[in-house]
Motif scaffolding. Structure first.
Motif, PDB file in Angstrom:
ATOM      1  N   PHE A   1     -16.958 -40.997 -13.797  1.00 29.08           N
ATOM      2  CA  PHE A   1     -17.200 -39.684 -13.176  1.00 29.08           C
ATOM      3  C   PHE A   1     -18.657 -39.243 -13.356  1.00 29.08           C
ATOM      4  CE2 PHE A   1     -12.813 -39.835 -14.972  1.00 29.08           C
ATOM      5  CZ  PHE A   1     -12.175 -40.152 -13.777  1.00 29.08           C
ATOM      6  N   THR A   2     -19.559 -40.218 -13.206  1.00 25.64           N
ATOM      7  CA  THR A   2     -20.991 -39.981 -13.396  1.00 25.64           C
ATOM      8  C   THR A   2     -21.771 -40.177 -12.111  1.00 25.64           C
ATOM      9  OG1 THR A   2     -20.945 -40.649 -15.718  1.00 25.64           O
ATOM     10  CG2 THR A   2     -23.056 -40.856 -14.597  1.00 25.64           C
TER      11      THR A   2
ATOM     12  N   ARG B   1     -21.257 -39.772  -9.054  1.00 30.90           N
ATOM     13  CA  ARG B   1     -21.214 -38.658  -8.095  1.00 30.90           C
ATOM     14  C   ARG B   1     -22.280 -37.602  -8.388  1.00 30.90           C
ATOM     15  NH1 ARG B   1     -16.897 -37.172  -9.627  1.00 30.90           N
ATOM     16  NH2 ARG B   1     -17.041 -34.971 -10.079  1.00 30.90           N
TER      17      ARG B   1
ATOM     18  N   CYS C   1     -17.568 -49.046 -12.522  1.00 37.31           N
ATOM     19  CA  CYS C   1     -17.789 -47.656 -12.125  1.00 37.31           C
ATOM     20  C   CYS C   1     -16.445 -47.008 -11.785  1.00 37.31           C
ATOM     21  CB  CYS C   1     -18.728 -47.617 -10.920  1.00 37.31           C
ATOM     22  SG  CYS C   1     -18.833 -45.993 -10.124  1.00 37.31           S
TER      23      CYS C   1
ATOM     24  N   GLU D   1     -14.736 -43.570 -10.515  1.00 38.81           N
ATOM     25  CA  GLU D   1     -15.183 -42.344  -9.855  1.00 38.81           C
ATOM     26  C   GLU D   1     -14.065 -41.751  -9.006  1.00 38.81           C
ATOM     27  OE1 GLU D   1     -16.722 -39.505  -9.637  1.00 38.81           O
ATOM     28  OE2 GLU D   1     -18.600 -40.541 -10.053  1.00 38.81           O
TER      29      GLU D   1
ATOM     30  N   SER E   1     -12.467 -40.464  -5.717  1.00 43.24           N
ATOM     31  CA  SER E   1     -12.692 -41.044  -4.400  1.00 43.24           C
ATOM     32  C   SER E   1     -11.982 -40.245  -3.322  1.00 43.24           C
ATOM     33  CB  SER E   1     -12.240 -42.510  -4.409  1.00 43.24           C
ATOM     34  OG  SER E   1     -12.697 -43.186  -3.257  1.00 43.24           O
TER      35      SER E   1
END
Length: 247
Positions: A137-138, A140, A164, A166, A168
């Motif tokens: 969660f970085t 972004r 990674c 994240e 989405s």
């Protein structure tokens, strides 16, 4: 700061996206872990565990966790890896790192995890100096996503991996619609009620609006130099796990 301002206007008013993100996460550092558990219904731990498995450091290896925050991913990697493994966790927000240091000390992992202030787009490490790199969660929150993946590529040794995790864009109209209603409408409400942090938890969904979907992020990673890039959608595509190798 007015919630009616666009994100771009907010970034401009605070000296750019990096500065805005740093201040925002500094304000919510104390409630960050609690909010993660509540807003993901506890799934965030499962997601990090999956990410940690894909990094899976071998005996004696060192990994890098970018946007390490309160160190949950670094801890998950150490738990999933061989003996004598180490993690370097970097984050631009000192308040988040301070929460992470307390947690690491409670778990007795201070000899294996080192947290330091650092920027994912300008990593203060030599070329080919770590065995793998991960983030949760970085990406972004980066100003230049491709630059971030280029830097990760630079510091990872040949044969090493990037992982990674994240938020989405879930495929499918019905589930996607439910997700967007929850993420854009209910999440800021959660933040307001529990953390008195509407601004912060209004940013999180809005930061996804311009963020690339999983196939597009795969292409960005490939353009940054990563090989054999694949992605795995978890929990119906709420989050995506991208994995690549430095050939």
């Amino acid at each position: 700061m007015s919630s009616r301002m666009s994100l771009e206007e907010k970034f401009h008013a605070t000296g750019g996206k990096r500065s805005y993100v740093q201040r925002l996460f500094g304000r919510i550092a104390g409630i960050y872990d609690l909010m993660n558990r509540l807003m993901s219904f506890g799934l965030d731990r499962y997601w990090r565990k999956r990410a940690a498995r894909y990094l899976a450091l071998a005996t004696g290896e060192t990994g890098l966790d970018l946007g390490a925050g309160t160190a949950d991913l670094s801890i998950a990697v150490i738990r999933q890896s061989g003996p004598n493994t180490h993690m370097i966790g970097m984050d631009i927000t000192p308040e988040m790192l301070e929460e992470g240091r307390k947690k690491i000390a409670r778990l007795g992992l201070q000899d294996q995890i080192e947290l330091r202030t650092g920027d994912a787009e300008h990593i203060d490490l030599p070329d080919n100096s770590v065995d793998g790199c991960c983030s949760a969660f970085t990406v972004r929150n980066l100003t230049d996503i491709k630059q971030g993946f280029r830097e990760m590529f630079r510091v990872v040794r040949p044969g090493g991996r990037v992982v990674c995790l994240e938020i989405s864009h879930p495929p499918g109209r019905i589930f996607g619609g439910l997700f967007y209603f929850y993420f854009y409408k209910l999440a800021p409400l959660f933040g307001t009620i529990i953390g008195k942090a509407f601004e912060e938890y209004n940013y999180l969904p809005n930061s996804l609006t311009t963020f690339p979907d999983a196939p597009t992020l795969q292409k960005i990673m490939e353009e940054a130099g990563w090989s054999d890039v694949r992605f795995y959608r978890l929990s119906g595509g709420i989050v995506a796990l991208h994995v690549g190798t430095k050939a």
